[in-house]
Design an enzyme around this catalytic site. Sequence first.
Site, PDB file in Angstrom:
ATOM      1  N   ASP A   1     -12.787  81.694-101.096  1.00  0.00           N
ATOM      2  CA  ASP A   1     -12.692  82.948-100.344  1.00  0.00           C
ATOM      3  C   ASP A   1     -14.089  83.575-100.308  1.00  0.00           C
ATOM      4  OD1 ASP A   1     -11.966  85.380 -99.275  1.00  0.00           O
ATOM      5  OD2 ASP A   1     -10.333  85.759-100.674  1.00  0.00           O
TER       6      ASP A   1
ATOM      7  N   GLU B   1      -6.687  82.760 -95.005  1.00  0.00           N
ATOM      8  CA  GLU B   1      -7.022  84.085 -94.480  1.00  0.00           C
ATOM      9  C   GLU B   1      -7.940  83.985 -93.268  1.00  0.00           C
ATOM     10  OE1 GLU B   1      -9.319  86.452 -97.215  1.00  0.00           O
ATOM     11  OE2 GLU B   1      -8.788  88.305 -96.194  1.00  0.00           O
TER      12      GLU B   1
ATOM     13  N   ASP C   1     -13.902  88.224 -93.384  1.00  0.00           N
ATOM     14  CA  ASP C   1     -13.139  87.937 -94.599  1.00  0.00           C
ATOM     15  C   ASP C   1     -12.198  86.782 -94.276  1.00  0.00           C
ATOM     16  OD1 ASP C   1     -11.728  87.967 -96.944  1.00  0.00           O
ATOM     17  OD2 ASP C   1     -11.032  90.035 -96.784  1.00  0.00           O
TER      18      ASP C   1
ATOM     19  N   GLU D   1      -4.085  87.668 -94.444  1.00  0.00           N
ATOM     20  CA  GLU D   1      -4.119  86.680 -95.508  1.00  0.00           C
ATOM     21  C   GLU D   1      -2.774  86.609 -96.189  1.00  0.00           C
ATOM     22  OE1 GLU D   1      -6.671  87.722 -98.833  1.00  0.00           O
ATOM     23  OE2 GLU D   1      -6.754  89.778 -98.120  1.00  0.00           O
TER      24      GLU D   1
ATOM     25  N   HIS E   1      -5.182  93.279 -94.945  1.00  0.00           N
ATOM     26  CA  HIS E   1      -5.716  94.642 -94.932  1.00  0.00           C
ATOM     27  C   HIS E   1      -6.566  94.900 -93.704  1.00  0.00           C
ATOM     28  CE1 HIS E   1      -9.462  92.658 -96.391  1.00  0.00           C
ATOM     29  NE2 HIS E   1      -8.593  91.871 -96.995  1.00  0.00           N
TER      30      HIS E   1
ATOM     31  N   HIS F   1     -11.530  97.102 -97.481  1.00  0.00           N
ATOM     32  CA  HIS F   1     -10.147  97.541 -97.347  1.00  0.00           C
ATOM     33  C   HIS F   1     -10.128  98.937 -96.772  1.00  0.00           C
ATOM     34  CE1 HIS F   1      -6.084  98.494 -97.790  1.00  0.00           C
ATOM     35  NE2 HIS F   1      -5.806  97.353 -98.330  1.00  0.00           N
TER      36      HIS F   1
HETATM   37 CO   LIG Z   1      -9.098  89.845 -97.464  1.00  0.00          CO
END
Ligand SMILES: [Co+2]
Length: 493
Positions: free
Chosen positions: A266, A474, A277, A379, A346, A354
């Site tokens: 990640d 994600e 992200d 995600e 998010h 976030h």
């Molecule tokens: Co994320």
Amino acid sequence: MSAAVVTPTEVKVKEKFPPTLEKNNGIINSEDRSASDSKKKKKNKKKTDGGQGSVNVPDGENDIDQILKEINSVSVSKKSSSAKSKQNAANKSKDSAPANPVTATAVVAEGPPKKKKANKNEKLVQTDPPSVPIVDLFPAGNFPVGETCEYVDYNTDDRTASNRMTNPEKKALEISYDDMYRDIRIGAEVHRTTRQYFQKWVKAGTSCMDICDTIENMNRKLIKENGLSAGLAFPTGCSLNHCAAHYTPNAGDKTVVEYSDVCKIDFGVHVNGRVIDCAFTLTFDNKYDKLVEAVRAATNTGIKEAGIDARLNEIGAAIQETMESYELELDGKLYPIKPIRNLNGHSIAPYQIHAGKTVPIVKGGERVLMEENEVYAIETFGSTGKGIVKDDMECSHYMKNFDVGHVPLRLAKSKQLLSVINKNFGTLAFCRRWVDRVGETKYLLALKDLCDKGLVEAYPPLCDTKGCYTAQFEHTIVLRPTCKEVVTRGSDY
Ligand SMILES: [Co+2]
């Protein structure tokens, strides 16, 4: 933690890097492996399937769509053997070779690796390993567009097309956001390029430290790192097995990714605070394929259900249904695959991983709508364990609280560390390794002080029950006025 979304089972939702005022200290001592509370965050990454050979990267979305169709279900798992050769490649573009786990997946964006001298009139070509900044590869600014999808109209019962694609007003509005989309697409292309290389490169037995260094060093070059204007958006996660998120090695950590491990890669980058992200699951042993497939499908369900005016609770319910339609047989035992109910997607805002809205991955969430021009990290996490994570192990991830005001500090060391954080990371997440690399030493007490004062939040690793396996996928999506763009989509996932 904060997202405050309480699931039906009363489990606290732990968003990755959720905005929170809760304090937490994972820092106390470097050996604290006990659970403490914190939050988590995520990142993204992906791999290419099969192939070392990189798939040609088309600039246009149509081309990408086509490639995506062809490679639709390529497994992200990589096989150890293919990992050995960094690039051979082109011979592995099969969708699934169970007997022979595919190591890397082809990424949409890279051209064949070649070295070339930069002649004035000649177009720059990406090197192998990749080192040419993406902004330099596309001097005309025509960065690859992600996968685009038409919205449905949530106000009609049959959910027909929204007609936003052809609406002149929406088209005009979109032009005003061009700079933002440009920044996001640069980051997405960096992500695809790095993960594609990584998938070819990594093999069983590689240390987590080596993995993180390789990914982060490449990202720093490709994003053309420049202070807080362009760079890494959060530490590279390489969480193993029952650990779902927020693990990255601290100095001295000798952890190795073994053949039998399930590793969540990640990572994220940003340009002008526009954060990418994106994450994928790395496996070498194909016995985990059903788990990996379940989570990839669940994330794709979330992406499909997302849109302007889509309800977050309905997205969560759809994700859960997809995830739970899979099961995993492991060594003669059958495991249901559960969504990890206190983890979620998010919304993302500039320099804020976030931004306040959470995308649940189970039913029972709040009936909140997605809105025009929001950016989301979609995600999902699946687990063979309980489907709940708790803080565990030594903390590596930290982030300043986005909206904390001025707090008086007494300790000189704390003041100094705060200025280092402000200068190098701002409100973006960071890890102890990154504090080390800018020259700081003996800062753990000061870091704990900043956490205790609520200026910085600790985000310890988030783990399900020991012995279980967790997977994650994600993507970052943008709810453009005319269409939904899955900016990080690649041929790998
Ligand atoms: Co994320």
